[in-house]
Motif scaffolding. Structure first.
Motif, PDB file in Angstrom:
ATOM      1  N   GLU A 621       0.665  -1.242  -0.437  1.00  0.00           N
ATOM      2  CA  GLU A 621       0.271  -0.503  -0.791  1.00  0.00           C
ATOM      3  C   GLU A 621       0.782   0.857  -0.167  1.00  0.00           C
ATOM      4  O   GLU A 621       0.419   1.930  -0.266  1.00  0.00           O
ATOM      5  CB  GLU A 621      -1.579  -0.427   1.204  1.00  0.00           C
ATOM      6  N   SER A 622       1.694   1.121   0.500  1.00  0.00           N
ATOM      7  CA  SER A 622       2.675   2.589   1.029  1.00  0.00           C
ATOM      8  C   SER A 622       3.612   2.864  -0.712  1.00  0.00           C
ATOM      9  O   SER A 622       4.080   3.661  -0.644  1.00  0.00           O
ATOM     10  CB  SER A 622       2.971   2.610   1.731  1.00  0.00           C
ATOM     11  N   PHE A 623       3.855   1.151  -0.562  1.00  0.00           N
ATOM     12  CA  PHE A 623       4.768   1.076  -2.427  1.00  0.00           C
ATOM     13  C   PHE A 623       4.585   1.421  -3.244  1.00  0.00           C
ATOM     14  O   PHE A 623       5.164   2.551  -3.904  1.00  0.00           O
ATOM     15  CB  PHE A 623       5.403  -0.120  -2.580  1.00  0.00           C
ATOM     16  N   PHE A 624       3.724   0.977  -3.935  1.00  0.00           N
ATOM     17  CA  PHE A 624       2.605   1.397  -5.148  1.00  0.00           C
ATOM     18  C   PHE A 624       2.129   2.969  -4.410  1.00  0.00           C
ATOM     19  O   PHE A 624       0.826   2.929  -4.733  1.00  0.00           O
ATOM     20  CB  PHE A 624       1.292   0.259  -5.170  1.00  0.00           C
ATOM     21  N   VAL A 625       2.658   3.833  -4.217  1.00  0.00           N
ATOM     22  CA  VAL A 625       2.834   5.422  -4.317  1.00  0.00           C
ATOM     23  C   VAL A 625       3.593   5.748  -5.264  1.00  0.00           C
ATOM     24  O   VAL A 625       4.931   6.048  -4.975  1.00  0.00           O
ATOM     25  CB  VAL A 625       2.598   5.857  -3.078  1.00  0.00           C
TER      26      VAL A 625
END
Length: 660
Positions: A621-625
């Motif tokens: 969730e925080s990587f694919f930003v």
């Protein structure tokens, strides 16, 4: 350049030093003459090698123009950004006192093309003194050097526009304008280059012996000539009043062919098409063909090849098309044994294996600092052979949604076998894409084939079983990770390993390959015709079929798939399709920047910031930003390199490029 014209003696000394002839060793230095340097065949051979030695080593990643454009992104630490001269240019950080990848004077990691031309001129002037060459051998060597001389002029023209044509060495007694020379008009430069190549081609050997791979032959020369004629016809060089109407020579006339009419430009495209056809005929007659993988697959892929045969064969064809050394698609390759193509390999090579592996991690020669931009993620087609914004079956609005791939036992997984991991966390953007996407890139939830293995790729900072310092790959340094969280595996041979340079599989840098010629033909055909014809589609489909996607006219006529139905039926619409096809097929090979420039698309495309994921995060969730990794500054002035201030100061007859 002027100072170089006065250092012929130094150049000759370097030429002597590069030889290994016993003859030279027994002649006192005081008796060495220019004639003696070329007296014997071995010495002339050294002179020929000297002429080749100036070919730009584009596999040297720090100084390679491959990093120009919007395909690559390096580690983002400020102390390392200066390593990458191509990216420095893209950030608008070169100047007249600090020219990066400068070919005019050999500055900023660039090869000195005028020194290269000088060596060619010396060779051509003195080769007839060599006594023990056969007539055919002498003719071939002379032709090779004439071609190289023309090619070096083209490298200068591509970077600087109008250049000084150096047809012969300047006499030691020269004065005035013979020393302080003028830049020639761009069309005159093209004419000189093409005429010299035409002079060389008939005397070149038709093919090259195995022990002489890398030397130019007729097929390679015809291919490069075709490329140059395509450049000459392109909008940047022909009729470019937007940029260069006020860029005038001392005679008050523009350097560029700004007043070319539509008929003039069409005639140039017609000449380019004839040259491309001749090059393709020569290549296919000599046995060149699009690459097809025929060797045993990696052990980890054998089951996948049995289950998903068509797509996996396509993936292997695309995965090995560059890195399989001297394959039949390659027409001319840079093969200097001291070359740095492995530099490209180790800068992208991951240094770990699959989770649970007992193999020892080794960061050495696995720097993993160079990855792809987010732009490239979106550029590749869907599995239907359409851009993701044009395919009705692809949901662009939900492309960043986190999903789980089908499980290994699910029927839906069959088409992803060997391509994406089963039951893996990823995003919708990575699904339903063309095979080139999976063969060229390394993405979370997919595979990266290297170390003779099929690595299950995940770029999160807490990838299982690893003491990571960032970016999903183990690293001994906190800044050695892919800053965008996107890998590039197209240029990494699957058998390359870390630990030592000898474990990196070497292959020649592809100066030109057959797929390039097919795409140039499609472009020249479309531009020389009033409206598209089936012949243009047929040429494009040669490339598309190897990539495993539907024919261009089929998919763009399908109202259930294409949003812009019939786009291929107009000249302008097909032009966009051809540009996209070329950008994908030739991705990461150093062509896109120069193509964007010659198409006059560079300013719009290359002034955008570089986007990537957040690879230091520990959850998907925080990587694919999306994050901005680097701002870019690119204006029309950056389409041409500046001439160094020192050269301008030496020669009052030089006019600087616009904007510098």
């Amino acid at each position: 350049m002027i100072s170089k014209l006065k250092t012929i003696a130094i150049s000759l000394l370097a030429l002597v030093a590069s030889g290994c002839s016993e003859f030279l060793n027994i002649v006192p230095d005081s008796q060495l003459t220019l004639e003696m340097i070329f007296y014997m065949r071995e010495d002339a051979w050294n002179g020929l090698a000297k002429c080749y030695s100036f070919l730009p080593n584009e596999g040297d990643v720090n100084n390679s123009p491959w990093l120009l454009g919007d395909e690559y992104m390096s580690c983002v630490q400020e102390n390392k950004e200066a390593w990458w001269n191509g990216m420095t240019i893209m950030r608008g950080k070169q100047s007249t006192s600090d020219v990066k990848i400068g070919y005019w004077q050999g500055s900023g990691g660039g090869s000195d093309m005028y020194q290269a031309i000088r060596s060619c001129n010396i060779f051509l002037e003195k080769i007839n003194l060599t006594s023990d060459l056969t007539p055919n051998e002498k003719a071939d060597w002379i032709a090779q050097v004439k071609f190289l001389k023309a090619y070096y002029h083209f490298i200068l023209l591509r970077s600087y526009g109008p250049i000084i044509i150096s047809d012969a060495e300047v006499s030691a007694n020269a004065v005035g304008d013979d020393i302080y020379q003028y830049r020639s008009k761009v069309d005159d430069c093209f004419a000189y280059i093409i005429n010299l190549m035409n002079e060389a081609i008939p005397d070149l050997n038709e093919t090259t012996a195995t022990i002489e791979l890398g030397q130019v032959n007729q097929v390679a020369a015809k291919a490069i000539k075709a490329r140059i004629l395509v450049y000459r016809a392109s909008p940047f060089y022909s009729g470019n009043r937007d940029y260069f109407e006020d860029f005038l020579d001392f005679d008050g006339k523009p350097y560029f062919a700004v007043f070319d009419t539509e008929a003039d430009t069409k005639a140039k495209w017609t000449e380019a098409l004839a040259a491309v056809n001749e090059a393709i005929n020569a290549a296919t007659t000599a046995g060149n063909k699009l690459y097809e993988y025929t060797k045993p697959p990696l052990i980890a892929d054998r089951a996948a090849l049995d289950t998903n045969k068509v797509k996996m064969q396509t993936l292997y064809n695309l995965r090995y098309q560059i890195v399989d050394p001297w394959n039949q698609e390659l027409i001319w390759g840079y093969s200097n044994s001291a070359g740095s193509i492995p530099n490209y390999t180790n800068i992208m090579l991951p240094d770990r294996f699959d989770p649970g592996s007992d193999m020892v991690l080794n960061q050495s020669y696995s720097d993993q600092q160079l990855g792809a931009t987010y732009h490239m993620l979106e550029a590749y087609y869907t599995k239907n052979g359409l851009p993701i914004t044009e395919d009705k079956t692809f949901s662009y609005s939900t492309r960043l949604n986190i999903i789980t791939t089908p499980g290994a036992e699910d029927l839906e997984y069959l088409e992803y076998t060997g391509i994406m991991q089963p039951g893996a966390t990823t995003i919708s953007l990575y699904m339903n894409r063309e095979i080139r996407f999976y063969a060229h890139l390394g993405v979370t939830g997919g595979y990266f084939r290297s170390h003779e293995n099929r690595i299950e790729t995940d770029f999160l900072a807490d990838f299982p079983d690893y003491d990571n310092s960032g970016g999903g790959y183990y690293s001994g340094h906190a800044d050695n990770f892919l800053s965008t969280g996107i890998g590039v595996q197209k240029l990494v041979h699957p058998e390359s390993k870390s630990g030592h340079s000898f474990r990196l599989v070497r292959y020649p840098y592809p100066i030109v390959r057959l797929a390039d010629l097919y795409l140039l033909k499609a472009e020249a055909l479309n531009e020389s015709l009033d409206a598209p014809t089936q012949e243009v589609y047929d040429v494009l489909n040669i490339i598309r079929r190897r990539a495993g996607i539907p024919d261009v006219e089929t998919v763009w006529s399908d109202a259930t798939l294409a949003r812009t139905v019939g786009k291929h039926l107009t000249k302008s619409g097909l032009r966009e399709i051809i540009k996209d096809e070329r950008s994908l097929e030739m991705a990461f090979e150093g062509h896109r920047f120069w193509d964007l420039v010659r198409w006059k698309d560079a300013v719009a495309a290359l002034s955008q910031p570089v986007i990537g994921w957040s690879p230091l995060k520990t959850s998907h969730e925080s990587f694919f930003v999306q994050e901005i990794k680097q701002t870019r500054k690119f204006s029309f002035r950056d389409c041409l390199w500046p001439i160094t201030l020192s050269e301008i100061n030496k020669n009052s007859n030089l006019i600087q490029n616009p904007g510098w």
